[in-house]
Design an enzyme around this catalytic site. Structure first.
Site, PDB file in Angstrom:
ATOM      1  N   LYS A  75      29.579  39.322  41.417  1.00 26.44           N
ATOM      2  CA  LYS A  75      29.573  38.055  40.677  1.00 26.44           C
ATOM      3  C   LYS A  75      28.424  37.992  39.681  1.00 26.44           C
ATOM      4  CE  LYS A  75      32.302  35.067  43.585  1.00 26.44           C
ATOM      5  NZ  LYS A  75      32.440  33.805  44.300  1.00 26.44           N
TER       6      LYS A  75
ATOM      7  N   LYS B 161      39.432  42.201  43.998  1.00 29.64           N
ATOM      8  CA  LYS B 161      40.193  41.247  44.804  1.00 29.64           C
ATOM      9  C   LYS B 161      40.718  40.094  43.952  1.00 29.64           C
ATOM     10  CE  LYS B 161      36.944  37.872  46.579  1.00 29.64           C
ATOM     11  NZ  LYS B 161      36.865  36.796  47.531  1.00 29.64           N
TER      12      LYS B 161
ATOM     13  N   LYS C  61      40.267  33.085  42.591  1.00 30.32           N
ATOM     14  CA  LYS C  61      40.726  31.883  41.873  1.00 30.32           C
ATOM     15  C   LYS C  61      39.925  31.625  40.614  1.00 30.32           C
ATOM     16  CE  LYS C  61      39.096  29.335  45.707  1.00 30.32           C
ATOM     17  NZ  LYS C  61      37.745  29.884  45.956  1.00 30.32           N
TER      18      LYS C  61
HETATM   19  N1  AQP Z   1      41.884  38.207  47.546  1.00 27.98           N
HETATM   20  C1  AQP Z   1      41.706  37.798  48.779  1.00 27.98           C
HETATM   21  N2  AQP Z   1      42.326  38.412  49.805  1.00 27.98           N
HETATM   22  C2  AQP Z   1      42.161  37.978  51.066  1.00 27.98           C
HETATM   23  N3  AQP Z   1      41.400  36.939  51.395  1.00 27.98           N
HETATM   24  C3  AQP Z   1      40.765  36.283  50.412  1.00 27.98           C
HETATM   25  N4  AQP Z   1      39.938  35.228  50.409  1.00 27.98           N
HETATM   26  C4  AQP Z   1      39.574  34.960  49.138  1.00 27.98           C
HETATM   27  N5  AQP Z   1      40.144  35.830  48.299  1.00 27.98           N
HETATM   28  C5  AQP Z   1      40.884  36.676  49.054  1.00 27.98           C
HETATM   29  C6  AQP Z   1      39.531  34.505  51.584  1.00 27.98           C
HETATM   30  O1  AQP Z   1      39.555  33.120  51.298  1.00 27.98           O
HETATM   31  C7  AQP Z   1      38.493  32.495  51.997  1.00 27.98           C
HETATM   32  C8  AQP Z   1      37.697  31.573  51.135  1.00 27.98           C
HETATM   33  O2  AQP Z   1      37.273  32.116  49.969  1.00 27.98           O
HETATM   34  P1  AQP Z   1      36.271  31.306  49.034  1.00 27.98           P
HETATM   35  O3  AQP Z   1      37.001  30.546  48.043  1.00 27.98           O
HETATM   36  O4  AQP Z   1      35.312  30.508  49.835  1.00 27.98           O
HETATM   37  O5  AQP Z   1      35.438  32.415  48.407  1.00 27.98           O
HETATM   38  P2  AQP Z   1      35.901  33.717  47.767  1.00 27.98           P
HETATM   39  O6  AQP Z   1      36.128  34.711  48.857  1.00 27.98           O
HETATM   40  O7  AQP Z   1      34.877  34.045  46.754  1.00 27.98           O
HETATM   41  O8  AQP Z   1      37.305  33.344  47.111  1.00 27.98           O
HETATM   42  P3  AQP Z   1      37.741  33.473  45.609  1.00 27.98           P
HETATM   43  O9  AQP Z   1      39.134  32.980  45.485  1.00 27.98           O
HETATM   44  O10 AQP Z   1      37.431  34.837  45.120  1.00 27.98           O
HETATM   45  O11 AQP Z   1      36.802  32.395  44.943  1.00 27.98           O
HETATM   46  P4  AQP Z   1      35.909  32.580  43.675  1.00 27.98           P
HETATM   47  O12 AQP Z   1      36.825  33.057  42.593  1.00 27.98           O
HETATM   48  O13 AQP Z   1      35.325  31.250  43.401  1.00 27.98           O
HETATM   49  O14 AQP Z   1      34.874  33.592  44.039  1.00 27.98           O
HETATM   50  C9  AQP Z   1      37.650  33.562  52.624  1.00 27.98           C
HETATM   51  O15 AQP Z   1      37.987  33.616  53.994  1.00 27.98           O
HETATM   52  C10 AQP Z   1      38.090  34.803  51.928  1.00 27.98           C
HETATM   53  O16 AQP Z   1      37.991  35.914  52.773  1.00 27.98           O
END
Ligand code: AQP
Length: 331
Positions: free
Chosen positions: A112, A194, A197
């Site tokens: 990030k 991965k 969002k």
């Molecule tokens: N691509 C993924 N595959 C499987 N699990 C995922 N999770 C997120 N992306 C994937 C799971 O969702 C939960 C919460 O995620 P989060 O929003 O708190 O943080 P993150 O992992 O950083 O998710 P994003 O969507 O990638 O958010 P941004 O874009 O803001 O960084 C966790 O249990 C994670 O494992």
């Protein structure tokens, strides 16, 4: 006594298929067996810049997406992280237990921070706040995607170090709870990254609110290879990702999927994957739209007020114990 579960998702956008298959869907499956707390991680969301109005709206959307996906507010404690001030308070105290060196090794921070010009201290410190989230509630298990395993290891290290330093079992040492098959859903545009969002390339992710045509368009555009054979292999990350998604939704294994599409090309396979995704999201979207009606506002607020009250009761006791252990003078 049921075992304690805690997990949360950041309101940093509309939840994606990755959040759903990697987290939410598994929470729904375990909500009867465990005592669960699910929060909306708004304190975590501001580790990267957020527009205030969008953040507020996204926070409401996440609550509705939790419930629309099948989380029962009567069975689970659902709350907004910033409504329980002990998260930030314990986060600070644990900052004084965690090491710079261990935080520097976190893959999420490395990934990030590459995308930011002015990297915020909060982004670096994110895993410590996550440790506080978990340790406040004596969670036995934390259901997360594979991507969060490293943060959970750090939580365990910090908890153990704290307990050793103050010679008292203040914190329970949590275990990860990872669904192997759907560990990590990858970006449709770059299957080595991965699905996220907050990806600036909107074609990389499928949001839980995407209409069918949009899902079909995005899956058709998904990056694959030129072999045109549906085969599960590490050297075919795009196809592997689509097979993972298809398998997670249909419960078919890779051999079954290969057999099903043995005479098909990528076009046909992608359409089948897209329609399967759309079918599985349809009931969630219908429920979301129902919850989103203005007359449900009070209902949603009451769930969060109750959740914050229940969570605060537990969190305040834990923080009092921690303050006593570190030597803060009581009031
Ligand atoms: N691509 C993924 N595959 C499987 N699990 C995922 N999770 C997120 N992306 C994937 C799971 O969702 C939960 C919460 O995620 P989060 O929003 O708190 O943080 P993150 O992992 O950083 O998710 P994003 O969507 O990638 O958010 P941004 O874009 O803001 O960084 C966790 O249990 C994670 O494992």
């Amino acid at each position: 006594m049921k075992k304690q579960i805690l997990s949360g998702i950041q309101p940093s956008g509309i939840l994606t298929l990755g959040n759903y298959l990697g987290a939410l869907r598994n929470w729904v499956k375990i909500q009867d067996e465990y005592d669960c707390k699910f929060f909306i991680a708004d304190l975590h969301a501001i580790t990267v810049s957020q527009d205030p109005e969008t953040l507020r709206q996204n926070t409401k959307n996440v609550i509705m997406q939790y419930i629309a996906s099948g989380l029962d507010p009567e069975k689970n404690t659902i709350f907004v992280q910033s409504h329980v001030h002990e998260h930030a308070e314990l986060g600070w105290i644990l900052n004084c237990t965690a090491y710079m060196g261990e935080l520097s090794r976190m893959t999420q921070y490395k990934d990030k921070s590459k995308k930011q010009d002015n990297i915020k201290v909060g982004l670096f410190d994110y895993p410590v706040l996550m440790a506080a989230d978990i340790l406040l509630y004596d969670a036995d298990f934390v259901p997360v995607g594979e991507d969060q395993r490293q943060h959970l290891e750090l939580t365990r290290d910090v908890a153990q170090r704290f307990n050793n330093t103050y010679n008292k079992e203040i914190f329970k040492i949590p275990e990860p709870f990872i669904q192997k098959e759907t560990g990590r859903i990858m970006s449709l545009q770059d299957p080595t990254k991965k699905m996220s969002k907050s990806d600036s390339n909107k074609d990389g992710f499928i949001s839980l609110l995407d209409p069918r045509e949009e899902i079909v368009r995005k899956v058709k555009k998904a990056v694959t290879d030129s072999e045109n054979v549906i085969r599960y292999s590490d050297d075919k990350p795009g196809i592997k990702n689509l097979m993972n998604i298809y398998s997670a939704i249909t419960d078919k294994n890779y051999e079954e999927i290969e057999a099903e599409f043995k005479d098909a090309g990528y076009g046909e396979f992608k359409l089948a994957v897209a329609n399967t995704i759309a079918d599985s999201l349809e009931p969630i979207q219908a429920k979301f739209n129902e919850l989103n009606a203005p007359e449900n506002n009070n209902y949603l607020n009451s769930i969060l007020a109750r959740g914050a009250k229940e969570a605060s009761l537990i969190a305040s006791k834990k923080v009092a114990e921690v303050k006593e252990a570190v030597g803060f003078l009581g009031k």
